[in-house]
Design a protein around this motif. Structure first.
Motif: not given
Length: 214
Positions: A31-38, A160-174
């Motif tokens: 619900x925070x990231x507003x995306x599917x987990x399944x 133009x590009x985005x680096x994706x890393x895990x972080x605390x308090x994520x606002x996106x499932x990525x």
């Protein structure tokens, strides 16, 4: 399908598998990231509910599944995502298990130098919606070269590009530790990116973040 009748007399139909895939319970929806987990790989495409219940005020619908799972939906949400009748497009290939052995696959260098190979790649990308491009050099800049070969880079809210890393308090499932299934980036934009590329490195050290470029 589940059939809902609205106050204005119109009706909407929702496929069982769509309802299960879009479940809004906390274990299926972040619900925070507003995306599917399944994940799609864990989805039973032949699933059927054992019961459907609507609240007395008509604001909520609960879908009860055979595995004792319940999918809660706000009827306002279901109203906003009503399906429209659409004729199937020619040449479009539906995804099924057979795609595992027949995924359109191309070589990066061939795409870059051979116009015929490029055309075949683009036609499969259009008709299937998913292609595998092999032997892309694991160096910065080659995704941009591929995009320039096809069209042009489009800037988004992430640049133009985005680096994706895990972080605390994520606002996106990525940015969480959850595995990401196949998805469309930035679908909420008025003009979302038409094609998304992900670069996967076969060897990374534990100290190096795994990143993707879209």
């Amino acid at each position: 399908m589940v059939l809902l009748e609205w106050n204005d007399g119109t009706t909407s139909r929702y496929p069982f598998v769509w309802l299960r895939d879009n479940c809004r319970c906390p274990s299926c929806w972040h619900h925070d990231a507003r995306g599917r987990i399944i994940l799609m790989e864990n989805l039973d495409v032949d699933i059927e509910p054992i019961g459907v219940a609507m609240s007395e005020d008509g604001s909520k619908v609960d879908i009860h599944w055979p595995d004792n799972h319940t999918s809660p939906f706000e009827t306002s949400l279901l109203h906003d995502v009503r399906f429209e009748d659409e004729l199937p497009k020619e040449n479009i290939r539906m995804w099924g298990s057979e795609l595992l052995d027949h995924l359109p696959t191309f070589q990066f260098n061939e795409i870059m130098r051979d116009d015929t190979k490029l055309l075949n790649f683009l036609e499969d990308l259009r008709d299937v919606g998913l292609t595998l491009l092999k032997d892309v050099p694991a160096e910065t800049g080659h995704v941009a070269k591929l995009v320039d070969r096809i069209s042009f880079l489009k800037i988004t809210s992430d640049g133009y590009f985005q680096t994706v890393k895990s972080k605390v308090g994520a606002n996106n499932l990525a940015y969480t530790g959850h595995k990401l299934g196949l998805h469309t980036d930035l679908p909420q934009c008025r003009s979302p990116p038409g094609v998304s590329y992900e670069i996967k490195l076969s060897k990374v050290s534990h100290s190096d973040p795994v990143s993707s470029q879209n």
